[in-house]
Design a protein around this motif. Structure first.
Motif, short mmCIF file in Angstrom:
data_model
loop_
_atom_site.label_atom_id
_atom_site.label_comp_id
_atom_site.label_asym_id
_atom_site.label_seq_id
_atom_site.Cartn_x
_atom_site.Cartn_y
_atom_site.Cartn_z
N LEU A 13 48.46 45.06 45.86
CA LEU A 13 49.75 44.94 45.17
C LEU A 13 49.80 43.65 44.35
O LEU A 13 50.24 43.66 43.20
CB LEU A 13 50.89 44.98 46.18
CG LEU A 13 52.30 44.77 45.60
CD1 LEU A 13 52.65 45.88 44.61
CD2 LEU A 13 53.34 44.68 46.72
N ALA A 14 49.36 42.54 44.93
CA ALA A 14 49.37 41.27 44.20
C ALA A 14 48.51 41.35 42.94
O ALA A 14 48.91 40.87 41.87
CB ALA A 14 48.89 40.14 45.11
N ARG A 15 47.35 41.95 43.04
CA ARG A 15 46.48 42.10 41.87
C ARG A 15 47.14 42.98 40.81
O ARG A 15 47.07 42.68 39.61
CB ARG A 15 45.13 42.70 42.29
CG ARG A 15 44.25 41.77 43.12
CD ARG A 15 42.96 42.47 43.52
NE ARG A 15 42.13 41.66 44.39
CZ ARG A 15 41.23 40.76 43.97
NH1 ARG A 15 41.07 40.59 42.66
NH2 ARG A 15 40.52 40.06 44.82
N PHE A 103 48.04 28.84 38.66
CA PHE A 103 49.26 29.47 39.15
C PHE A 103 48.85 30.65 40.03
O PHE A 103 47.71 31.12 39.98
CB PHE A 103 50.17 29.91 38.00
CG PHE A 103 49.50 30.75 36.95
CD1 PHE A 103 49.43 32.13 37.07
CD2 PHE A 103 48.93 30.16 35.83
CE1 PHE A 103 48.82 32.90 36.11
CE2 PHE A 103 48.32 30.92 34.86
CZ PHE A 103 48.26 32.30 35.00
N ALA A 104 49.78 31.11 40.84
CA ALA A 104 49.44 32.11 41.84
C ALA A 104 50.66 32.95 42.20
O ALA A 104 51.80 32.55 42.01
CB ALA A 104 48.89 31.43 43.11
N ILE A 105 50.39 34.12 42.75
CA ILE A 105 51.40 34.96 43.39
C ILE A 105 51.24 34.77 44.89
O ILE A 105 50.13 34.89 45.42
CB ILE A 105 51.22 36.44 43.03
CG1 ILE A 105 51.48 36.65 41.53
CG2 ILE A 105 52.14 37.32 43.86
CD1 ILE A 105 51.18 38.06 41.06
N TYR A 121 47.29 35.09 45.56
CA TYR A 121 46.36 35.57 44.53
C TYR A 121 46.41 34.67 43.31
O TYR A 121 47.47 34.42 42.75
CB TYR A 121 46.70 37.01 44.14
CG TYR A 121 45.78 37.56 43.07
CD1 TYR A 121 44.40 37.55 43.24
CD2 TYR A 121 46.29 38.08 41.88
CE1 TYR A 121 43.54 38.03 42.26
CE2 TYR A 121 45.44 38.57 40.90
CZ TYR A 121 44.07 38.54 41.10
OH TYR A 121 43.22 39.02 40.13
N LEU A 122 45.24 34.17 42.91
CA LEU A 122 45.08 33.33 41.72
C LEU A 122 44.49 34.20 40.61
O LEU A 122 43.28 34.44 40.57
CB LEU A 122 44.14 32.15 42.00
CG LEU A 122 44.66 30.98 42.84
CD1 LEU A 122 45.05 31.40 44.25
CD2 LEU A 122 43.63 29.87 42.91
N ILE A 190 48.35 26.98 45.87
CA ILE A 190 46.94 26.72 45.55
C ILE A 190 46.42 25.53 46.35
O ILE A 190 45.27 25.53 46.82
CB ILE A 190 46.76 26.49 44.04
CG1 ILE A 190 47.12 27.77 43.27
CG2 ILE A 190 45.33 26.07 43.72
CD1 ILE A 190 47.05 27.63 41.77
N ASP A 191 47.26 24.52 46.55
CA ASP A 191 46.86 23.38 47.39
C ASP A 191 46.42 23.85 48.76
O ASP A 191 45.38 23.45 49.28
CB ASP A 191 48.02 22.40 47.53
CG ASP A 191 48.39 21.72 46.22
OD1 ASP A 191 47.65 21.88 45.23
OD2 ASP A 191 49.43 21.05 46.19
#
Length: 265
Positions: A13-15, A103-105, A121-122, A190-191
């Motif tokens: 889903l994230a992708r 950035f990411a979800i 997800y990046l 992301i960190d």
């Protein structure tokens, strides 16, 4: 359905949301300001709407998103202790707006105030980090950490967000702190993932919102990282809507780092 099967569906889903709602708007979308001064875009809203629709089809729980009002978030948190999705539709919106590829979800399922499942997800790197409580953490099918250098505290690479640090810490952490190099990627999720992967060694944040840590902290913990807050050794026992973070990728790094941070507040 097992937790690992659920994680596969969440990653898919994230992708999908990144491909449909986020990346087509990268470098093309205008931004605005929320009441607290933070940035948001049409991509944040579209991503959140897609997650609000898709996540209850995986596990039928309500969704708390960053772009909801504070009153809506508090009501969801108070009324759904047995299951609540926590999403950051785009963590690192300022990076997104400025064309920076960090950035990411972020998606987490929380139960009783603790994260049970987490996915980050990046899309630019096509890296999907995911974890289930008590079962481990992975990135694109590879167990975390991806890198495990053997270093001492003073030789480490640190991620530090100084914005919400108070007292002596903002000055001392950039002048006399016990690490060799300082980084800040501008996206808390992301960190956490880079700490889990072993790309950085220690971390410090003065305050992260619920959606900043819900997935990432679980991924880091399941990768073997040690976590605490500025006030408590039990990271998950601190206040829910916003909490500080002291973390390191190994117990040997964590103890000296936590002690230094608390002594230099």
């Amino acid at each position: 359905m097992s937790d690992l099967e659920l994680l596969t569906r969440i990653c898919d889903l994230a992708r999908d949301v990144a491909a449909r709602e986020v990346m087509p708007r990268f470098l093309k979308v205008a931004s605005g300001r929320k009441h607290d001064g933070s940035t948001f875009t049409e991509a944040d809203l579209a991503s959140q709407a897609a997650l609000v629709k898709g996540l209850p089809e995986i596990i039928n729980c309500p969704v708390l998103g960053e772009e909801m009002t504070h009153a809506e978030q508090l009501a969801l948190l108070e009324n759904n202790p047995d299951g609540l999705w926590i999403v950051d539709p785009i963590d690192g919106t300022t990076n997104f707006v400025h064309g920076l590829p960090y950035f990411a979800i972020s998606i987490a399922l929380m139960r009783q105030g603790r994260s049970a499942l987490g996915v980050v997800y990046l899309p630019v790197l096509d890296e999907c980090y995911y974890a289930a409580a008590g079962q481990g953490a992975w990135c694109n099918g590879e167990p975390l950490p991806l890198i495990a250098p053997d270093i001492k505290t003073g030789d480490g690479v640190a991620i530090v967000e100084t914005k919400h640090l108070t007292g002596r810490l903002p000055n001392r952490v950039v002048t006399v702190a016990p690490f060799s190099s300082l980084r800040n990627f501008g996206a808390s999720t992301i960190d956490w993932c880079f700490l889990a992967a072993g790309r950085v060694d220690i971390m410090l944040h003065g305050s992260q919102k619920l959606w900043d840590y819900a997935a990432g902290a679980l991924i880091a913990q399941e990768a073997g990282c040690q976590l605490a807050t500025l006030n408590l050794d039990d990271y998950w026992a601190d206040r829910v809507m916003a909490r500080s973070a002291i973390a390191a990728r190994t117990p040997a790094l964590f103890g000296p780092w936590r002690d230094w941070v608390r002594l230099n507040r």
